[in-house]
Design an enzyme around this catalytic site. Structure first.
Site: not given
Ligand code: CO8
Length: 272
Positions: A73, A118, A121, A141
């Site tokens: 998410a 998400g 999920e 999460e």
């Molecule tokens: N949300 C928002 N932005 C994101 C997300 C995310 N989940 N994942 C990546 N991005 C963005 C980054 O901020 C970045 O933006 P910018 O270029 O503007 O800096 C861009 O995407 C590229 O990402 P990275 O530069 O970080 O790329 P990498 O290749 O270095 O890393 C990863 C990729 C490993 C995927 C890394 O981006 C990461 O760890 N992302 C977050 C993963 C995460 O924690 N996901 C879980 C989120 S919590 C969740 O899903 C809760 C669900 C709840 C249910 C739904 C609603 C109730």
């Protein structure tokens, strides 16, 4: 819809998430677009199976190509939410995933990269999951101070078992490989990335070639049956089985089998 694209291949629809500037992260708007896409596909009477997949992009910062199903998410959107907004987001996203889980046609997730939070999920609300070798899974999460909110605490345990689900959720690890996912039963098959979509479409076509009403009734029987006691579920199955005899497809399918003519045309159900 600007970030979700629908492509049709015969009786199969491919729904592709293309919001790679945020690794396909799901915001309120993205969930709405996903819902709209499934509503659109639902109106296509000749679509009998769906493939849901992510996309790829070249990072402008370093030229690296990354692939993402959905990286969770949208953390930027969630970062400022109030309790009420969090509940609304959780309930809305659950409604969309429920809709996909109960979509009248089977949905195959072709997981081409990050499948986190998400994203995992969302994949679990699909009927069948296939992954590419590079895919990464996890429920990160609790590392962000939240719980899974779109079925993670419920569907994961039902798919991979209680102990493994608790390990994934409590550790917040985001680096379970496609092979790990295969071993725990989270995905059915793992393919090289370049073959993933073709394999998913091939599987979807195989399903789409069967009697569509019978497949839809199987989906209903399995989904409802998994949430009820065995005795009630078997009664449901008996009734659903009976309903098949009101279809032209049942008459056609059985007549086709009984027709011993070697020159008969290839089997084609009418979805009636
Ligand atoms: N949300 C928002 N932005 C994101 C997300 C995310 N989940 N994942 C990546 N991005 C963005 C980054 O901020 C970045 O933006 P910018 O270029 O503007 O800096 C861009 O995407 C590229 O990402 P990275 O530069 O970080 O790329 P990498 O290749 O270095 O890393 C990863 C990729 C490993 C995927 C890394 O981006 C990461 O760890 N992302 C977050 C993963 C995460 O924690 N996901 C879980 C989120 S919590 C969740 O899903 C809760 C669900 C709840 C249910 C739904 C609603 C109730």
């Amino acid at each position: 819809m600007t970030d979700v694209v629908i492509e049709k291949k015969g009786h199969v629809a491919i729904v592709k998430i293309e919001h790679m500037k945020a690794m396909n992260a799901l915001s309120t708007d993205m969930y709405a677009q996903l819902e709209e896409a499934f509503d659109e596909v639902g109106k296509m009477d000749d679509v009998y199976a769906v493939v849901l997949t992510g996309s790829s992009r070249e990072n402008p910062k370093n030229g690296k190509v990354t692939h993402s199903f959905v990286a969770g998410a949208d953390i930027a959107q969630m970062s400022t939410m109030t309790v009420e907004e969090g509940k609304a987001f959780g309930n809305d996203s659950n409604r969309v995933c429920w809709k996909i889980e109960n979509f009248k046609r089977p949905v195959i997730a072709a997981i081409n990269g990050f499948c986190l939070g998400g994203g995992c999920e969302l994949a679990m609300s699909c009927d069948i999951r296939l992954a590419s070798e590079n895919a990464l899974f996890g429920q990160p999460e609790v590392g962000l101070g939240i719980t899974p909110g779109c079925g993670g605490t419920q569907r994961l345990a039902r798919i991979v078992g209680l102990g493994k689900a608790k390990e994934l959720i409590y550790t917040a690890r985001g680096n379970y490989s496609a092979q790990d996912a295969l071993a725990m039963g989270l995905v059915n098959y793992v393919y090289p990335l370049e073959n993933l979509l073709d394999e998913a479409v091939k599987l979807a076509e195989e399903i789409a070639a069967q009697a569509p009403i019978a497949v839809a009734l199987c989906k209903e029987a399995i989904n409802v049956g998994m949430q009820t006691d065995l005795n009630s579920a078997l009664k449901l199955e008996g009734n659903i089985f009976g309903e098949c005899f009101a279809t032209e497809d049942q008459k056609y399918g059985m007549a086709y089998f009984l027709d011993k003519n070697k020159e008969k045309p290839a089997k084609e159900f009418k979805n009636k």
